[in-house]
Design a protein around this motif. Structure first.
Motif, mmCIF file in Angstrom:
data_model
loop_
_atom_site.group_PDB
_atom_site.id
_atom_site.type_symbol
_atom_site.label_atom_id
_atom_site.label_comp_id
_atom_site.label_asym_id
_atom_site.label_seq_id
_atom_site.Cartn_x
_atom_site.Cartn_y
_atom_site.Cartn_z
ATOM 1 N N ALA A 176 0.824 -1.213 0.000
ATOM 2 C CA ALA A 176 0.000 0.000 0.000
ATOM 3 C C ALA A 176 0.856 1.260 0.000
ATOM 4 C CB ALA A 176 -0.941 -0.004 1.202
ATOM 5 N N LEU A 177 2.162 1.079 0.252
ATOM 6 C CA LEU A 177 3.066 2.224 0.241
ATOM 7 C C LEU A 177 3.849 2.279 -1.072
ATOM 8 C CD1 LEU A 177 4.313 2.030 3.946
ATOM 9 C CD2 LEU A 177 2.896 3.846 2.951
ATOM 10 N N ASN A 178 3.227 1.745 -2.103
ATOM 11 C CA ASN A 178 3.839 1.812 -3.432
ATOM 12 C C ASN A 178 5.119 0.984 -3.538
ATOM 13 O OD1 ASN A 178 3.837 2.694 -6.124
ATOM 14 N ND2 ASN A 178 5.079 4.515 -5.663
ATOM 15 N N LEU A 179 5.153 -0.110 -2.775
ATOM 16 C CA LEU A 179 6.281 -1.027 -2.850
ATOM 17 C C LEU A 179 5.768 -2.425 -3.200
ATOM 18 C CD1 LEU A 179 7.993 0.421 0.200
ATOM 19 C CD2 LEU A 179 9.449 -0.603 -1.536
ATOM 20 N N PRO A 180 5.472 -2.684 -4.475
ATOM 21 C CA PRO A 180 5.001 -4.011 -4.857
ATOM 22 C C PRO A 180 6.073 -5.074 -4.570
ATOM 23 C CG PRO A 180 5.411 -2.636 -6.795
ATOM 24 C CD PRO A 180 5.540 -1.747 -5.603
ATOM 25 N N LYS A 181 5.644 -6.333 -4.628
ATOM 26 C CA LYS A 181 6.506 -7.448 -4.213
ATOM 27 C C LYS A 181 7.893 -7.460 -4.850
ATOM 28 C CE LYS A 181 4.284 -10.264 -1.326
ATOM 29 N NZ LYS A 181 2.834 -10.351 -1.417
ATOM 30 N N ASP A 182 7.955 -7.069 -6.142
ATOM 31 C CA ASP A 182 9.249 -7.164 -6.829
ATOM 32 C C ASP A 182 10.033 -5.842 -6.784
ATOM 33 O OD1 ASP A 182 7.542 -5.687 -8.313
ATOM 34 O OD2 ASP A 182 7.815 -6.799 -10.210
ATOM 35 N N HIS A 183 9.535 -4.898 -5.948
ATOM 36 C CA HIS A 183 10.176 -3.576 -5.961
ATOM 37 C C HIS A 183 11.585 -3.631 -5.363
ATOM 38 C CE1 HIS A 183 10.813 0.708 -5.554
ATOM 39 N NE2 HIS A 183 9.660 0.941 -6.178
ATOM 40 N N PRO A 184 12.578 -3.116 -6.101
ATOM 41 C CA PRO A 184 13.959 -3.199 -5.592
ATOM 42 C C PRO A 184 14.152 -2.455 -4.273
ATOM 43 C CG PRO A 184 13.827 -1.811 -7.571
ATOM 44 C CD PRO A 184 12.499 -2.485 -7.429
ATOM 45 N N ALA A 185 13.318 -1.425 -4.028
ATOM 46 C CA ALA A 185 13.509 -0.646 -2.793
ATOM 47 C C ALA A 185 13.152 -1.428 -1.544
ATOM 48 C CB ALA A 185 12.679 0.641 -2.844
ATOM 49 N N ARG A 186 12.523 -2.621 -1.692
ATOM 50 C CA ARG A 186 12.299 -3.454 -0.513
ATOM 51 C C ARG A 186 13.632 -3.862 0.123
ATOM 52 N NH1 ARG A 186 7.315 -7.467 -0.254
ATOM 53 N NH2 ARG A 186 5.669 -6.080 -0.972
ATOM 54 N N ASP A 187 14.680 -3.867 -0.684
ATOM 55 C CA ASP A 187 15.999 -4.229 -0.164
ATOM 56 C C ASP A 187 16.589 -3.160 0.753
ATOM 57 O OD1 ASP A 187 15.724 -6.497 -1.633
ATOM 58 O OD2 ASP A 187 17.038 -5.837 -3.266
ATOM 59 N N MET A 188 15.966 -1.952 0.730
ATOM 60 C CA MET A 188 16.474 -0.889 1.604
ATOM 61 C C MET A 188 16.347 -1.307 3.067
ATOM 62 S SD MET A 188 14.749 2.436 -0.231
ATOM 63 C CE MET A 188 15.228 3.744 0.887
ATOM 64 N N GLN A 189 15.382 -2.179 3.346
ATOM 65 C CA GLN A 189 15.135 -2.589 4.723
ATOM 66 C C GLN A 189 15.159 -4.115 4.804
ATOM 67 O OE1 GLN A 189 11.336 -0.851 5.500
ATOM 68 N NE2 GLN A 189 12.106 1.237 5.291
ATOM 69 N N ASP A 190 16.002 -4.636 5.682
ATOM 70 C CA ASP A 190 16.043 -6.084 5.860
ATOM 71 C C ASP A 190 14.917 -6.517 6.771
ATOM 72 O OD1 ASP A 190 17.985 -7.379 4.305
ATOM 73 O OD2 ASP A 190 19.531 -6.298 5.438
ATOM 74 N N THR A 191 14.011 -7.295 6.216
ATOM 75 C CA THR A 191 12.747 -7.552 6.887
ATOM 76 C C THR A 191 12.718 -8.907 7.581
ATOM 77 O OG1 THR A 191 11.737 -6.310 5.110
ATOM 78 C CG2 THR A 191 10.243 -7.603 6.503
ATOM 79 N N PHE A 192 12.124 -8.955 8.784
ATOM 80 C CA PHE A 192 11.802 -10.230 9.432
ATOM 81 C C PHE A 192 10.442 -10.679 8.906
ATOM 82 C CE2 PHE A 192 14.396 -8.369 12.974
ATOM 83 C CZ PHE A 192 15.308 -9.402 13.146
ATOM 84 N N TYR A 193 10.436 -11.725 8.087
ATOM 85 C CA TYR A 193 9.163 -12.262 7.600
ATOM 86 C C TYR A 193 8.659 -13.366 8.523
ATOM 87 C CZ TYR A 193 9.088 -9.733 3.205
ATOM 88 O OH TYR A 193 8.997 -8.756 2.271
ATOM 89 N N ILE A 194 7.351 -13.399 8.733
ATOM 90 C CA ILE A 194 6.751 -14.502 9.493
ATOM 91 C C ILE A 194 6.233 -15.541 8.500
ATOM 92 C CG2 ILE A 194 4.815 -15.120 11.011
ATOM 93 C CD1 ILE A 194 5.534 -12.369 12.432
ATOM 94 N N ASN A 195 5.604 -15.070 7.454
ATOM 95 C CA ASN A 195 5.339 -15.907 6.288
ATOM 96 C C ASN A 195 5.252 -14.974 5.070
ATOM 97 O OD1 ASN A 195 2.654 -14.876 6.099
ATOM 98 N ND2 ASN A 195 1.999 -16.370 7.647
#
Ligand code: PHE
Length: 338
Positions: A143-162
């Motif tokens: 919803a913040l304009n970061l779709p699943k394949d967006h490279p900017a997701r790499d800006m933050q190392d995320t703890f995924y639960i699933n």
């Protein structure tokens, strides 16, 4: 009988005068005027007396009893007095001493900074909102304009639960949560805990942010500058230099990072500001039209700004602390200093 009584009285008084403890005095008292005592046996003898003598004898017995009782009581209470006086001199309580103070706890430095940030924005008319720390990928990214394949997701190392659930990496996730249920005008701050896979002297896997955003007709970049300048001046002092640098966030356009003049060296360059004279303090920008479309706000009608700041970073600067991890070790010697 009267003569016998007089003897008894004398004996009783001399026994009492020789009683040198409270216990002995009490024993003497019982011996003479107790239920099976000397006086009691006199009373028993009364019945055997000629009727004419009974009255006088009875009175004499009672007088003797009263006299012994009075003397015994006097003696007993004088023992009590003496004991009390002794106790007062040995276990002495100084009633003028101040009471023992209950040790007062103090708020954690991170909480203190959080509280002052909230107070400043409340003063500027912002409401406080909250969102969950275990968050959907949707609010944290999509919803913040970061779709699943967006490279900017790499800006933050995320703890995924699933696949769909994660620990929120920023309080920006609260933006779409609030906007999808409320209509503008909005002025909101969202303080809270965020998580990233990071750990060194300037990063901990958990830290605190305060998000802020304002949406209305005609909100401009100058409003963002005005509000943030006001905020930083209240927090760090009126003379604090501030600069806005162009930057990038997928959910704001244009985006900026905001620096303050180094609070350690006042701009001449030091270890903390790595010689630059400036300290990066927050990320901000005008909310991206794509974010508005997702929450069904018309980007032609509404504009808004958003910003996010790290509380620990501010606490480090305000209190001159150079290792972030100190905040979370809960060493009482460290915490007492604030
Ligand atoms: N969420 C961003 C971060 O954590 C900060 C930010 C918030 C930037 C709001 C722009 C607008 O780095």
């Amino acid at each position: 009988m009267i003569a016998k009584l007089e003897n008894l009285l004398k004996e009783a008084f001399s026994d009492l005068s020789r009683a040198d403890t409270r216990e002995k005095a009490a024993q003497v008292k019982t011996r003479y005027i107790g239920r099976k005592g000397e006086i009691a046996s006199f009373l028993k003898e009364l019945g055997g007396l000629p009727a004419g003598e009974r009255k006088a004898a009875g009175e004499a017995i009672n007088q003797a009893k009263d006299a012994i009782e009075k003397e015994a009581e006097r003696l007993l209470s004088s023992f009590d007095e003496r004991e009390k006086a002794a106790r007062l001199t040995t276990d002495r309580v100084d009633v003028t001493l101040p009471g023992r103070r209950a040790p007062l706890g103090k708020r954690h430095p991170v909480t203190q900074v959080m509280d002052s940030v909230e107070a400043i924005f409340s003063g500027l008319g912002f409401d406080i909102a909250e969102g969950p720390e275990v968050e959907l990928d949707y609010y944290n990214f999509e919803a913040l304009n970061l779709p699943k394949d967006h490279p900017a997701r790499d800006m933050q190392d995320t703890f995924y639960i699933n696949e769909e659930v994660l620990l929120r990496t920023h309080t920006s996730a609260v933006q779409p949560r609030v906007m999808e249920v409320e209509r503008p005008p909005l002025r909101v701050i969202a303080p809270g805990t965020v998580y990233r896979r990071d750990s060194d002297i300037t990063h901990t896997p958990m830290f605190h942010q305060v998000e802020g955003f304002m949406v209305d007709r005609g909100v401009r970049f100058s409003d963002l500058k005005g509000i943030l300048t006001q905020f930083l001046h209240e927090l760090f002092g009126e003379d604090t230099g501030i600069r806005f640098r162009p930057s990038f966030f997928p959910f704001t356009e244009p985006s900026a990072e905001v620096d303050i003049r180094c609070v350690i060296c006042s701009g001449s360059g030091c270890r903390v500001c790595k010689g630059s004279g400036w300290l990066e303090i927050l990320g901000a920008g005008m909310i991206h039209p794509e974010v508005f479309r997702t929450v069904k706000y018309d980007p032609e009608e509404y504009t808004g700004f958003a910003f996010g700041l790290g509380i620990e970073r501010i606490a480090m600067l305000k209190f001159g602390i150079d290792d972030l991890r100190l905040f979370f070790e809960n060493d009482i010697r460290f915490l007492r200093q604030f």
